[in-house]
Design a protein around this motif. Structure first.
Motif, PDB file in Angstrom:
ATOM      1  N   LEU A   2      16.119  41.330  18.638  1.00 42.13           N
ATOM      2  CA  LEU A   2      16.849  40.811  19.952  1.00 42.13           C
ATOM      3  C   LEU A   2      16.822  39.685  19.844  1.00 42.13           C
ATOM      4  O   LEU A   2      15.404  39.291  19.909  1.00 42.13           O
ATOM      5  CB  LEU A   2      16.323  41.655  21.155  1.00 42.13           C
ATOM      6  CG  LEU A   2      16.809  41.737  22.086  1.00 42.13           C
ATOM      7  CD1 LEU A   2      18.693  42.126  21.714  1.00 42.13           C
ATOM      8  CD2 LEU A   2      16.388  42.239  23.068  1.00 42.13           C
ATOM      9  N   ILE A   3      17.996  38.427  19.455  1.00 43.23           N
ATOM     10  CA  ILE A   3      17.709  37.370  19.508  1.00 43.23           C
ATOM     11  C   ILE A   3      17.640  36.486  20.929  1.00 43.23           C
ATOM     12  O   ILE A   3      17.040  35.715  21.517  1.00 43.23           O
ATOM     13  CB  ILE A   3      18.424  36.760  18.477  1.00 43.23           C
ATOM     14  CG1 ILE A   3      17.901  37.139  17.204  1.00 43.23           C
ATOM     15  CG2 ILE A   3      18.385  34.964  18.903  1.00 43.23           C
ATOM     16  CD1 ILE A   3      17.301  36.384  16.602  1.00 43.23           C
ATOM     17  N   LEU A   8      21.495  40.366  25.553  1.00 45.42           N
ATOM     18  CA  LEU A   8      21.188  41.717  24.065  1.00 45.42           C
ATOM     19  C   LEU A   8      22.017  41.476  22.822  1.00 45.42           C
ATOM     20  O   LEU A   8      22.583  42.530  22.804  1.00 45.42           O
ATOM     21  CB  LEU A   8      21.323  42.758  24.794  1.00 45.42           C
ATOM     22  CG  LEU A   8      20.612  43.081  26.492  1.00 45.42           C
ATOM     23  CD1 LEU A   8      21.489  44.534  26.401  1.00 45.42           C
ATOM     24  CD2 LEU A   8      18.926  43.329  25.942  1.00 45.42           C
ATOM     25  N   ILE A   9      22.137  40.433  22.780  1.00 47.33           N
ATOM     26  CA  ILE A   9      22.356  39.381  21.403  1.00 47.33           C
ATOM     27  C   ILE A   9      21.303  39.957  20.114  1.00 47.33           C
ATOM     28  O   ILE A   9      20.726  39.272  19.831  1.00 47.33           O
ATOM     29  CB  ILE A   9      23.134  38.798  21.228  1.00 47.33           C
ATOM     30  CG1 ILE A   9      24.429  38.317  22.454  1.00 47.33           C
ATOM     31  CG2 ILE A   9      23.855  38.531  19.644  1.00 47.33           C
ATOM     32  CD1 ILE A   9      24.545  37.172  22.396  1.00 47.33           C
ATOM     33  N   GLY A  47      17.617  29.597  26.389  1.00 47.60           N
ATOM     34  CA  GLY A  47      16.017  29.229  25.480  1.00 47.60           C
ATOM     35  C   GLY A  47      16.559  30.286  23.925  1.00 47.60           C
ATOM     36  O   GLY A  47      15.518  29.841  22.941  1.00 47.60           O
ATOM     37  N   CYS A  48      17.191  31.008  23.170  1.00 51.89           N
ATOM     38  CA  CYS A  48      17.748  31.228  22.209  1.00 51.89           C
ATOM     39  C   CYS A  48      18.368  31.110  21.278  1.00 51.89           C
ATOM     40  O   CYS A  48      18.009  30.932  20.069  1.00 51.89           O
ATOM     41  CB  CYS A  48      18.658  33.061  22.484  1.00 51.89           C
ATOM     42  SG  CYS A  48      19.795  32.459  23.644  1.00 51.89           S
ATOM     43  N   HIS A 100       5.937  30.016  24.113  1.00 51.37           N
ATOM     44  CA  HIS A 100       7.600  30.119  25.190  1.00 51.37           C
ATOM     45  C   HIS A 100       8.295  30.917  24.610  1.00 51.37           C
ATOM     46  O   HIS A 100       8.813  31.755  24.831  1.00 51.37           O
ATOM     47  CB  HIS A 100       7.620  29.051  26.224  1.00 51.37           C
ATOM     48  CG  HIS A 100       8.826  29.861  26.996  1.00 51.37           C
ATOM     49  ND1 HIS A 100       7.836  29.857  28.324  1.00 51.37           N
ATOM     50  CD2 HIS A 100       9.770  29.469  27.773  1.00 51.37           C
ATOM     51  CE1 HIS A 100       9.088  30.623  29.021  1.00 51.37           C
ATOM     52  NE2 HIS A 100      10.133  30.227  28.779  1.00 51.37           N
ATOM     53  N   ARG A 101       8.764  30.604  22.946  1.00 54.75           N
ATOM     54  CA  ARG A 101      10.122  31.160  22.693  1.00 54.75           C
ATOM     55  C   ARG A 101       9.499  32.829  22.663  1.00 54.75           C
ATOM     56  O   ARG A 101       8.413  32.790  22.067  1.00 54.75           O
ATOM     57  CB  ARG A 101      10.371  30.290  21.257  1.00 54.75           C
ATOM     58  CG  ARG A 101      10.729  29.793  21.536  1.00 54.75           C
ATOM     59  CD  ARG A 101      11.437  28.478  20.299  1.00 54.75           C
ATOM     60  NE  ARG A 101      11.749  27.013  20.308  1.00 54.75           N
ATOM     61  CZ  ARG A 101      12.161  26.620  19.048  1.00 54.75           C
ATOM     62  NH1 ARG A 101      11.352  27.005  17.875  1.00 54.75           N
ATOM     63  NH2 ARG A 101      12.391  25.693  19.314  1.00 54.75           N
ATOM     64  N   ALA A 102      10.851  33.741  22.816  1.00 56.17           N
ATOM     65  CA  ALA A 102      10.333  34.793  22.256  1.00 56.17           C
ATOM     66  C   ALA A 102      10.284  35.315  21.135  1.00 56.17           C
ATOM     67  O   ALA A 102       9.503  36.402  21.037  1.00 56.17           O
ATOM     68  CB  ALA A 102      12.105  35.830  23.314  1.00 56.17           C
TER      69      ALA A 102
END
Length: 103
Positions: A2-3, A8-9, A47-48, A100-102
């Motif tokens: 999941l990016i 939800l992409i 953020g993505c 902080h990045r997912a």
């Protein structure tokens, strides 16, 4: 993977969209907004976007490596894009730390 958690992409959807755009025009400039527009989504927290940019660079590089285009031109252009990314990277402009990045 999941990016984009807001929309939800998945990474696969982003890669497929990039390839679809490259098949229409192999030398088009692909940016996160164009990818999201093609997916009929919009950036919310954005953020993505740094991860999407990295995916765009990787998929574009792989696409052109498989094509009949001159490899020297493609590599030098992508190296310049990477240098700009290091120079103007997302660390200072997003005001976020890398932890902080997912992804």
């Amino acid at each position: 993977m999941l990016i984009c958690h807001c929309n939800l992409i998945t990474q696969k959807e982003i890669e497929d969209t990039i390839i679809q755009l490259l098949e229409k025009d192999p030398w088009t400039l692909i940016v996160p907004a164009k990818v999201y527009h093609t997916l009929q989504k919009r950036g919310r927290c954005c953020g993505c976007f740094p991860n999407v940019v990295e995916t765009i660079i990787r998929v574009t590089e792989e696409y052109h490596a498989r094509s009949e285009a001159g490899g020297e031109e493609v590599v030098s252009h992508l190296d310049r894009v990477r240098e700009l990314r290091v120079q103007y990277g997302s660390r200072t402009h997003e005001r976020r730390t890398t932890s902080h990045r997912a992804a």
